[in-house]
Design an enzyme around this catalytic site. Sequence first.
Site, PDB file in Angstrom:
ATOM      1  N   VAL A 145      29.814  17.809  91.067  1.00 55.29           N
ATOM      2  CA  VAL A 145      28.992  17.984  89.836  1.00 55.29           C
ATOM      3  C   VAL A 145      29.082  19.510  89.790  1.00 55.29           C
ATOM      4  O   VAL A 145      28.849  20.325  90.728  1.00 55.29           O
ATOM      5  CB  VAL A 145      27.610  17.363  89.844  1.00 55.29           C
ATOM      6  CG1 VAL A 145      27.856  15.822  89.644  1.00 55.29           C
ATOM      7  CG2 VAL A 145      26.909  17.741  90.831  1.00 55.29           C
ATOM      8  N   SER A 146      28.864  20.028  88.593  1.00 57.73           N
ATOM      9  CA  SER A 146      28.926  21.503  88.181  1.00 57.73           C
ATOM     10  C   SER A 146      27.660  22.249  88.083  1.00 57.73           C
ATOM     11  O   SER A 146      27.561  23.406  88.684  1.00 57.73           O
ATOM     12  CB  SER A 146      29.376  21.698  86.681  1.00 57.73           C
ATOM     13  OG  SER A 146      30.610  21.184  86.483  1.00 57.73           O
ATOM     14  N   THR A 147      26.411  21.487  88.181  1.00 52.49           N
ATOM     15  CA  THR A 147      25.276  22.146  88.299  1.00 52.49           C
ATOM     16  C   THR A 147      24.191  21.533  89.015  1.00 52.49           C
ATOM     17  O   THR A 147      24.365  20.560  89.333  1.00 52.49           O
ATOM     18  CB  THR A 147      24.549  22.348  86.948  1.00 52.49           C
ATOM     19  OG1 THR A 147      24.070  21.017  86.535  1.00 52.49           O
ATOM     20  CG2 THR A 147      25.347  23.012  85.850  1.00 52.49           C
TER      21      THR A 147
END
Length: 191
Positions: A9-11
Amino acid sequence: MSRIAYYRVSTGDQTIDAQRHALGGGFDREFSDEGVSGATAAADRPGFGALLSYVREGDTLYVYALDRLGRDALDVQATVRRLLDRGVTLDVRGLGPIGRGVGELIVAVLAQMADMERQRIRERCDAGRDAARAALAATGRTHRGKVSMGRPKAHDASTVAAWRKDNAATVRQTMEHFGISKATVARYCAA
Protein backbone atom coordinates in the site's frame (compact mmCIF):
# COMPACT_ATOMS: atom_id res chain seq x y z
CA MET A 1 7.51 -25.24 -3.10
CA SER A 2 6.19 -22.34 -1.04
CA ARG A 3 3.04 -20.31 -1.51
CA ILE A 4 4.06 -16.70 -0.92
CA ALA A 5 1.96 -13.54 -0.81
CA TYR A 6 3.11 -9.97 -1.36
CA TYR A 7 1.08 -6.91 -0.40
CA ARG A 8 1.82 -3.19 -0.90
CA VAL A 9 0.00 0.00 0.00
CA SER A 10 1.25 3.47 -0.81
CA THR A 11 0.31 5.48 2.26
CA GLY A 12 0.46 4.95 5.97
CA ASP A 13 -3.28 5.35 6.42
CA GLN A 14 -4.01 2.42 4.08
CA THR A 15 -3.87 -1.22 5.16
CA ILE A 16 -3.11 -4.47 3.40
CA ASP A 17 -6.20 -6.13 4.88
CA ALA A 18 -8.31 -5.92 1.72
CA GLN A 19 -5.52 -7.49 -0.38
CA ARG A 20 -4.97 -10.22 2.20
CA HIS A 21 -8.71 -10.99 2.31
CA ALA A 22 -9.01 -11.04 -1.51
CA LEU A 23 -6.10 -13.48 -1.89
CA GLY A 24 -7.66 -15.83 0.62
CA GLY A 25 -4.74 -16.79 2.82
CA GLY A 26 -3.15 -20.19 3.33
CA PHE A 27 0.31 -18.89 2.49
CA ASP A 28 3.57 -20.27 3.78
CA ARG A 29 5.05 -16.75 3.98
CA GLU A 30 3.72 -13.22 3.54
CA PHE A 31 5.73 -10.11 2.74
CA SER A 32 4.48 -6.54 2.65
CA ASP A 33 5.47 -2.95 2.14
CA GLU A 34 3.17 -0.47 3.84
CA GLY A 35 3.47 3.22 3.09
CA VAL A 36 5.79 2.63 0.14
CA SER A 37 5.10 4.21 -3.23
CA GLY A 38 4.83 2.05 -6.31
CA ALA A 39 7.32 4.45 -7.88
CA THR A 40 10.01 2.97 -5.61
CA ALA A 41 11.82 0.17 -7.40
CA ALA A 42 10.62 -3.23 -6.17
CA ALA A 43 14.09 -4.40 -5.14
CA ASP A 44 14.56 -1.20 -3.08
CA ARG A 45 11.48 -1.86 -0.92
CA PRO A 46 12.31 -3.62 2.36
CA GLY A 47 9.48 -6.16 2.15
CA PHE A 48 10.03 -7.02 -1.49
CA GLY A 49 13.78 -7.17 -0.99
CA ALA A 50 13.22 -9.73 1.78
CA LEU A 51 10.88 -11.63 -0.54
CA LEU A 52 13.55 -11.77 -3.26
CA SER A 53 16.00 -13.20 -0.72
CA TYR A 54 13.47 -15.84 0.31
CA VAL A 55 11.96 -17.17 -2.96
CA ARG A 56 13.30 -20.34 -4.55
CA GLU A 57 12.69 -22.23 -7.75
CA GLY A 58 9.24 -23.83 -7.69
CA ASP A 59 7.70 -21.20 -5.38
CA THR A 60 4.53 -19.36 -6.36
CA LEU A 61 4.17 -15.65 -5.59
CA TYR A 62 0.61 -14.33 -5.26
CA VAL A 63 -0.22 -10.62 -5.65
CA TYR A 64 -3.55 -8.85 -5.55
CA ALA A 65 -2.85 -6.82 -8.69
CA LEU A 66 0.10 -6.22 -10.95
CA ASP A 67 0.37 -2.59 -9.81
CA ARG A 68 1.19 -3.88 -6.31
CA LEU A 69 4.57 -4.86 -7.77
CA GLY A 70 5.05 -1.25 -8.84
CA ARG A 71 3.91 1.61 -11.00
CA ASP A 72 6.99 1.89 -13.19
CA ALA A 73 6.46 -0.23 -16.30
CA LEU A 74 10.12 -1.08 -16.84
CA ASP A 75 10.68 -1.99 -13.19
CA VAL A 76 7.58 -4.22 -13.10
CA GLN A 77 8.67 -6.02 -16.26
CA ALA A 78 12.22 -6.47 -14.93
CA THR A 79 10.84 -7.75 -11.62
CA VAL A 80 8.58 -10.27 -13.35
CA ARG A 81 11.46 -11.38 -15.57
CA ARG A 82 13.72 -11.79 -12.52
CA LEU A 83 11.09 -13.95 -10.81
CA LEU A 84 10.47 -16.08 -13.91
CA ASP A 85 14.22 -16.53 -14.46
CA ARG A 86 14.51 -17.87 -10.91
CA GLY A 87 11.76 -20.40 -11.59
CA VAL A 88 9.13 -18.58 -9.51
CA THR A 89 5.54 -18.59 -10.76
CA LEU A 90 3.75 -15.26 -10.45
CA ASP A 91 0.01 -15.57 -9.84
CA VAL A 92 -1.92 -12.31 -10.19
CA ARG A 93 -5.48 -12.28 -8.86
CA GLY A 94 -7.86 -12.24 -11.82
CA LEU A 95 -5.12 -13.13 -14.32
CA GLY A 96 -3.81 -16.39 -12.94
CA PRO A 97 -0.27 -17.69 -13.34
CA ILE A 98 2.02 -15.59 -15.53
CA GLY A 99 4.41 -17.46 -17.77
CA ARG A 100 6.79 -16.69 -20.60
CA GLY A 101 5.55 -15.41 -23.94
CA VAL A 102 1.91 -14.30 -23.80
CA GLY A 103 2.08 -13.91 -20.01
CA GLU A 104 4.99 -11.49 -20.34
CA LEU A 105 3.10 -9.58 -23.03
CA ILE A 106 0.11 -9.19 -20.71
CA VAL A 107 2.44 -8.03 -17.94
CA ALA A 108 4.00 -5.46 -20.29
CA VAL A 109 0.61 -3.98 -21.20
CA LEU A 110 -0.69 -3.94 -17.61
CA ALA A 111 2.59 -2.52 -16.28
CA GLN A 112 2.38 0.28 -18.84
CA MET A 113 -1.17 1.02 -17.70
CA ALA A 114 0.01 1.18 -14.05
CA ASP A 115 2.77 3.56 -15.12
CA MET A 116 0.23 5.75 -16.96
CA GLU A 117 -1.96 5.82 -13.84
CA ARG A 118 1.02 6.96 -11.77
CA GLN A 119 1.53 9.81 -14.26
CA ARG A 120 -2.17 10.70 -14.03
CA ILE A 121 -1.97 10.73 -10.22
CA ARG A 122 1.01 13.08 -10.43
CA GLU A 123 -0.87 15.35 -12.85
CA ARG A 124 -3.94 15.45 -10.57
CA CYS A 125 -1.75 16.29 -7.56
CA ASP A 126 0.03 19.03 -9.51
CA ALA A 127 -3.32 20.46 -10.66
CA GLY A 128 -4.60 20.45 -7.07
CA ARG A 129 -1.49 22.27 -5.83
CA ASP A 130 -1.78 24.81 -8.65
CA ALA A 131 -5.44 25.44 -7.79
CA ALA A 132 -4.56 25.81 -4.11
CA ARG A 133 -1.76 28.29 -4.90
CA ALA A 134 -4.01 30.34 -7.18
CA ALA A 135 -6.83 30.46 -4.63
CA LEU A 136 -4.37 31.29 -1.84
CA ALA A 137 -2.97 34.19 -3.85
CA ALA A 138 -6.43 35.48 -4.76
CA THR A 139 -8.33 34.99 -1.50
CA GLY A 140 -5.83 34.24 1.25
CA ARG A 141 -7.17 30.68 1.50
CA THR A 142 -6.65 27.57 -0.58
CA HIS A 143 -9.45 26.07 -2.66
CA ARG A 144 -10.12 23.82 0.37
CA GLY A 145 -10.30 26.74 2.81
CA LYS A 146 -6.88 26.34 4.42
CA VAL A 147 -4.73 29.36 5.26
CA SER A 148 -1.51 27.80 3.96
CA MET A 149 -0.30 25.16 1.51
CA GLY A 150 1.58 23.04 3.99
CA ARG A 151 1.09 21.87 7.50
CA PRO A 152 -0.24 24.66 9.73
CA LYS A 153 2.50 26.45 11.66
CA ALA A 154 2.68 25.40 15.31
CA HIS A 155 3.69 28.92 16.36
CA ASP A 156 5.01 32.10 14.82
CA ALA A 157 8.73 31.62 14.18
CA SER A 158 9.68 35.12 15.35
CA THR A 159 7.76 34.63 18.62
CA VAL A 160 9.59 31.37 19.36
CA ALA A 161 12.99 32.87 18.49
CA ALA A 162 12.32 36.01 20.55
CA TRP A 163 11.14 34.02 23.59
CA ARG A 164 14.22 31.81 23.45
CA LYS A 165 16.54 34.80 23.19
CA ASP A 166 14.75 36.84 25.90
CA ASN A 167 14.78 33.91 28.32
CA ALA A 168 18.23 32.61 27.36
CA ALA A 169 16.45 29.28 27.02
CA THR A 170 17.95 26.05 25.80
CA VAL A 171 16.49 24.18 22.86
CA ARG A 172 14.88 21.69 25.29
CA GLN A 173 13.30 24.47 27.36
CA THR A 174 11.95 26.08 24.19
CA MET A 175 10.60 22.72 22.98
CA GLU A 176 8.79 22.16 26.28
CA HIS A 177 7.47 25.73 26.53
CA PHE A 178 5.94 25.75 23.05
CA GLY A 179 5.28 22.01 22.68
CA ILE A 180 7.26 21.76 19.46
CA SER A 181 10.02 19.48 18.19
CA LYS A 182 13.76 20.09 18.29
CA ALA A 183 13.79 20.42 14.49
CA THR A 184 11.05 23.07 14.62
CA VAL A 185 12.94 25.06 17.27
CA ALA A 186 16.09 24.88 15.16
CA ARG A 187 14.22 25.92 12.01
CA TYR A 188 12.38 28.81 13.71
CA CYS A 189 15.50 30.11 15.47
CA ALA A 190 17.69 29.83 12.37
CA ALA A 191 15.29 32.05 10.45
